[in-house]
Motif scaffolding. Structure first.
Motif, short mmCIF file in Angstrom:
data_model
loop_
_atom_site.label_atom_id
_atom_site.label_comp_id
_atom_site.label_asym_id
_atom_site.label_seq_id
_atom_site.Cartn_x
_atom_site.Cartn_y
_atom_site.Cartn_z
N ASN A 124 106.01 35.45 46.08
CA ASN A 124 105.23 35.71 47.32
C ASN A 124 105.15 34.52 48.27
N VAL A 125 106.27 33.81 48.41
CA VAL A 125 106.37 32.77 49.44
C VAL A 125 106.87 33.47 50.70
N SER A 126 106.01 33.59 51.69
CA SER A 126 106.36 34.41 52.85
C SER A 126 106.99 33.62 53.98
N HIS A 127 106.55 32.41 54.20
CA HIS A 127 107.02 31.67 55.38
C HIS A 127 108.28 30.87 55.02
N ILE A 128 109.43 31.27 55.56
CA ILE A 128 110.70 30.62 55.25
C ILE A 128 111.36 30.17 56.55
N ASN A 129 111.69 28.87 56.61
CA ASN A 129 112.33 28.31 57.80
C ASN A 129 113.85 28.33 57.62
N PHE A 130 114.49 29.33 58.24
CA PHE A 130 115.95 29.42 58.12
C PHE A 130 116.60 28.38 59.04
N GLU A 131 117.67 27.76 58.53
CA GLU A 131 118.36 26.74 59.31
C GLU A 131 119.82 26.66 58.88
N ASP A 132 120.66 26.23 59.77
CA ASP A 132 122.09 26.09 59.49
C ASP A 132 122.39 24.60 59.33
N ILE A 133 122.89 24.20 58.13
CA ILE A 133 123.11 22.77 57.85
C ILE A 133 124.52 22.54 57.30
N ASP A 134 124.98 21.30 57.42
CA ASP A 134 126.24 20.87 56.80
C ASP A 134 125.89 20.35 55.40
N ILE A 135 126.09 21.21 54.41
CA ILE A 135 125.61 20.91 53.05
C ILE A 135 126.26 19.64 52.50
N VAL A 136 127.56 19.45 52.73
CA VAL A 136 128.26 18.27 52.19
C VAL A 136 127.64 16.99 52.74
N ASN A 137 127.45 16.94 54.04
CA ASN A 137 126.87 15.73 54.65
C ASN A 137 125.42 15.54 54.24
N GLU A 138 124.67 16.63 54.10
CA GLU A 138 123.27 16.53 53.71
C GLU A 138 123.12 16.10 52.25
N ASN A 139 124.08 16.52 51.42
CA ASN A 139 124.07 16.04 50.03
C ASN A 139 124.18 14.52 50.00
N LYS A 140 125.13 14.01 50.77
CA LYS A 140 125.36 12.57 50.82
C LYS A 140 124.14 11.85 51.40
N ARG A 141 123.55 12.42 52.45
CA ARG A 141 122.41 11.77 53.10
C ARG A 141 121.22 11.69 52.14
N ALA A 142 121.01 12.72 51.35
CA ALA A 142 119.90 12.74 50.40
C ALA A 142 120.06 11.64 49.35
N LEU A 143 121.30 11.48 48.85
CA LEU A 143 121.55 10.43 47.86
C LEU A 143 121.32 9.05 48.46
N ASP A 144 121.79 8.85 49.67
CA ASP A 144 121.63 7.55 50.33
C ASP A 144 120.16 7.19 50.49
N ILE A 145 119.35 8.15 50.90
CA ILE A 145 117.91 7.90 51.10
C ILE A 145 117.24 7.55 49.77
N ALA A 146 117.54 8.35 48.75
CA ALA A 146 116.91 8.14 47.43
C ALA A 146 117.25 6.77 46.86
N GLN A 147 118.53 6.39 46.96
CA GLN A 147 118.94 5.10 46.40
C GLN A 147 118.38 3.94 47.22
N ARG A 148 118.31 4.12 48.54
CA ARG A 148 117.76 3.06 49.39
C ARG A 148 116.28 2.84 49.10
N LYS A 149 115.55 3.92 48.81
CA LYS A 149 114.13 3.82 48.50
C LYS A 149 113.86 3.51 47.04
N ASN A 150 114.93 3.44 46.25
CA ASN A 150 114.82 3.14 44.81
C ASN A 150 113.93 4.16 44.09
N ILE A 151 114.18 5.42 44.39
CA ILE A 151 113.42 6.50 43.74
C ILE A 151 114.35 7.44 42.97
#
Length: 868
Positions: free
Chosen positions: A359-386
């Motif tokens: 019953n999660v009703s509010h969903i924000n649909f968006e069009d993303i470049d999954i390959v680039n976003e995968n890389k960006r997520a890893l970069d942020i996590a490693q930079r923040k040491n988390i």
């Protein structure tokens, strides 16, 4: 100020120098006219015992070669597994010394742990007293067996001068945020009263050591973040530096798992309390675009909450710096061994279904470049040491806490104001408190208030020491570096001291340690490499993994109860218990006192001598194969030693009676005998060297030496024995090549050999004025034809003969050109060649592997079928 250990080392080296000088003057016992009995063999071992150990080469111009057997736990008595592993390592080490290397062959003691503590509890004595006594006992046994260890490098993990540096390494991990403490569901042994790692619990849910049924508990524990190096450790298994790891690579890869996801540390808010939670995902873009988190009902964070339905759960996402809702459900597609999930219903149909189901009703649909976003997520996590490092879902961090006294204290101080604070480096080691005895009421450090209470290094307020000790796997994860610099009082080891000596050339030990210990040791080495302490991340080049020594056990078919062999009798094809007549099952199993199938090395040494015991354990099967212990091997070994004894007797007799022989040979007959000996000598030098040096199949090398013995005793006329240069060189070569296996016995053979009059050979392989262990390993004559074995798709197709001198220069290109001109090869490569592999073993042989396109297509078809 010179330390006492430095003085001891200088005295040791002086004694060693004296031993070498004495050995050059030492003669044989001269008992050649007597039959070779156990009594004589024991006399030989007493005569040569001090001279066959610690004969280290110190020529700084020669190459270092590090041979390392896994160090033992000091139980007090050697078992046959010890005899096997150290016979293997000693033979390999002695071979490489004779082959001109500066060999490093150290020994030490994995001395912390539960067995010593439990034994001390039973006897009401301190564990260190029990441990030291056991070390002294086992050391005497190792010396009696003639193992040539570098005793000046000896270390013990329970020595504060060792575990000071284990604590130092822990603090380095702590500095790099590679160590953390958190609450976890753990395996609790109710008898040994400590946490067990998952791998220390058997398939029936029982403790590997006490046998007790393991309980589940939730405890705050210390972890090392080994998962951060998972991808590096996985990829490192493909390194060219690893030699002959064979199926161990697959075992390691299976343990690590495919590194197909990442972990990031989130904070979950339960009411007003914040607690860390790990989120693993194989789709890193969700760390940025995820809209909610789900956790299982069994998640540890929920264990203390009475009514989870009334609680408000929020999770702070450190990648986006935003809060996310958290839902409790078991219906999400959780990865193996994980109980938290991040969902992005805007980008995943599966997550969209999950959102609707809860019953999660509010969903924000968006069009993303999954390959680039995968890389960006890893970069942020490693930079923040988390987090953000690739890892499998099943691999967890290394739980190192143990709730027992006898272990390395964790160098952390807990302060109500400052939290967990590292003990300052200058205050290391944090030593275990001395106990006059270990009564049943004191098994953990948390009962020792005087030791626990201390001052916080930061705020100087009252604080308390950490009372957990480290798992013994931590002690053994880095000892191979300390062996190279045991006298260092400034750091765990000096990079300059270990340069050129690591990675370890050959690491030898049981297959049961080929997963966890090897994983932890590799992790620690990779961590040291990240600090710049070592040049190569991998700690070990070549592994020699020995199988278990098995004994025949007998147990009642009705109950499974093990019974002693002397209570069993054979009736026809069946075995029965003598008293009851019950049917008995007979089988091969790992040696154990409880199964009445063990063999006492002391009995073997007393009955047959240490050299015969070593020969027995090495003969018949290669190291990696399980050794089924049986006296069936004994007659062959005893007969071979007797024949070697008779060979020296005959040699001396005929040398002393040159000119009195009655059998006259023509020149052609004499030359034929010499040619036969020359060919046999070169063949057996080549094949023995190949198996001692390259395959480490010592049993095959030993069988080649038995065959060379047969050649030298095969109805040779006295004239040949007395006058032949080739016989003299072949006999010298045989003694030298057997010396790594039976050092005392061969020292006596050599002393008899060099005492013979009328020396004929000026051959460079015999240095008449030097002792056995100053000789050089024999080499094949440059004119002798060695083998170039050509294989096509795994099958032997032709064996080309090439002079040893030419084979040394033969490269891959010329080897292929020679092979494809052979009819046996040409007929089988018509489909085309997909790849080749060339292996050159100078002075031994060469092997050319050719793989055709036919095999490659077959392999691809099988892989496609497996995927489908």
């Amino acid at each position: 100020m010179i330390s006492s250990s430095t003085i001891k080392l200088k005295i040791y080296r002086q004694l060693l120098k004296c031993n070498l000088l004495c050995l050059r003057r030492k003669s044989s016992l001269g008992l050649w006219n007597e039959d070779l009995t156990t009594e004589i063999k024991l006399k030989i071992e007493d005569h040569w015992r001090k001279d066959v150990v610690s004969l280290q080469r110190t020529d700084s111009n020669t190459e270092s070669f590090y041979v390392l057997p896994m160090f033992p736990y000091p139980s007090g008595n050697l078992h046959m597994g010890h005899v096997r592993v150290y016979s293997i390592s000693d033979t390999i080490a002695r071979f490489h010394k004779l082959d001109g290397k500066n060999v490093i062959h150290p020994i030490g003691w994995d001395a912390f742990g539960l067995p010593a503590e439990n034994a001390a509890l039973e006897r009401k004595i301190p564990p260190h007293r029990w441990t030291i006594s056991n070390i002294q006992s086992m050391k005497m046994q190792l010396l009696r067996l003639g193992f040539d260890f570098d005793w000046e490098r000896e270390i013990s993990t329970c020595d504060p001068q060792y575990y000071k540096w284990t604590q130092f390494i822990f603090l380095k991990l702590f500095e790099k945020q590679m160590v953390y403490q958190c609450k976890a569901k753990v395996n609790w042994d109710p008898i040994d009263k400590t946490v067990l790692a998952d791998e220390q619990v058997d398939e029936f849910g029982c403790s590997w050591r006490s046998g007790a049924k393991v309980e589940s508990k939730f405890l705050t524990q210390w972890f090392i973040r080994t998962t951060q190096y998972a991808k590096d450790l996985f990829d490192g298994l493909n390194s060219d530096i690893l030699e002959d790891w064979k199926d161990i690579i697959n075992l390691q890869k299976h343990w690590l798992g495919e590194c197909d996801g990442v972990v990031v540390k989130f904070d979950i808010r339960i009411g007003k309390t914040k607690k860390p939670i790990e989120i693993w995902t194989s789709e890193p873009y969700k760390l940025i675009h995820g809209q909610f988190i789900t956790i299982k009902k069994t998640n540890i964070l929920l264990q203390d909450i009475e009514n989870i339905n009334k609680m408000d759960f929020k999770c702070f996402n450190p990648i986006t710096n935003c809060e996310m809702p958290v839902y409790i459900t078991d219906d999400a597609n959780y990865a193996p061994e994980r109980d938290a999930y991040i969902a992005s219903p805007a980008n995943s149909n599966e997550d969209l279904k999950l959102a609707k189901s809860i019953n999660v009703s509010h969903i924000n649909f968006e069009d993303i470049d999954i390959v680039n976003e995968n890389k960006r997520a890893l970069d942020i996590a490693q930079r923040k040491n988390i987090g953000g490092y690739l890892v499998s879902s099943k691999l967890k961090d290394w739980l190192i806490s143990r709730q027992r006294y006898w272990g390395t204290p964790i160098p952390i101080i807990h302060c109500n104001k400052c939290g967990p604070v590292a003990v300052p480096y200058k205050d290391l080691p944090v030593t275990l408190p001395h106990l006059p005895s270990l009564g049943s009421d004191i098994q953990t450090l948390d009962k020792l208030d005087e030791w626990i209470n201390c001052e916080c290094p930061k705020c100087h307020k009252d604080a308390k020491r950490e009372t957990d000790t480290m798992d013994t796997f931590v002690d053994s994860s880095w000892y191979y570096y300390r062996f190279l610099d045991p006298e260092n009082y400034e750091r765990p080891f000096d990079k300059i001291k270990i340069s050129g000596k690591t990675p370890v050339n050959i690491y030898i030990g049981g297959k049961e340690h080929a997963v966890l210990h090897l994983y932890y040791a590799r992790f620690m080495s990779y961590f040291f490499h990240s600090l710049g302490w070592i040049s190569y991340p991998e700690p070990f080049k070549k592994l020699v993994v020995q199988g278990m020594v098995m004994g025949q056990s007998y147990k009642l078919k009705s109950s499974g109860k093990y019974i002693p062999p002397d209570t069993v009798e054979q009736v026809g094809k069946e075995y029965i218990e003598k008293n009851s007549g019950e049917i008995v099952l007979k089988q091969w199993e790992k040696m154990s006192k409880s199964k009445y199938n063990g063999e006492n090395p002391e009995r073997l040494i007393s009955l047959y001598g240490s050299d015969t015991t070593r020969l027995l354990i090495l003969a018949d099967v290669p190291p990696e194969t399980s050794r089924r212990w049986s006296d069936a091997t004994l007659p062959g070994v005893l007969n071979w030693q007797r024949r070697l004894w008779l060979t020296i007797r005959d040699f001396l007799k005929h040398r002393n009676s040159i000119g009195f022989d009655t059998i006259q040979l023509t020149e052609a007959e004499y030359i034929k005998h010499e040619e036969t000996i020359w060919n046999a000598k070169n063949y057996f030098i080549a094949t023995t060297t190949y198996h001692f040096k390259h395959t480490n199949k010592l049993s095959v090398g030993i069988s080649r030496l038995q065959s060379l013995t047969n050649t030298l005793r095969k109805n040779l006329p006295p004239t040949v024995i007395a006058k032949s240069k080739e016989f003299e060189v072949a006999l010298a070569s045989l003694i030298v090549m057997l010396a790594p296996v039976t050092p005392h016995f061969c020292s006596e053979l050599w002393a008899g050999f060099v005492s013979a009059p009328h020396r004929i050979s000026s051959h460079e392989s015999i240095q008449w004025d030097k002792n056995l262990f100053e000789q050089r390993w024999p080499k094949v004559n440059k004119e002798y034809n060695l083998s170039l074995l050509c294989k096509v798709d795994g099958a032997d197709r032709c064996d080309l003969k090439i002079k040893a001198a030419d084979l040394e220069k033969l490269d891959s290109k010329n080897a292929i050109n020679m092979a494809v001109r052979q009819d046996a090869i040409a007929d089988r490569i018509k489909a085309g060649i997909s790849k080749t592999k060339y292996e050159l073993y100078p002075g031994c042989r060469a092997i050319l592997h050719i793989f055709t396109n036919r095999t490659q297509k077959s392999k691809e078809s099988k892989e496609m079928a497996n995927k489908q």
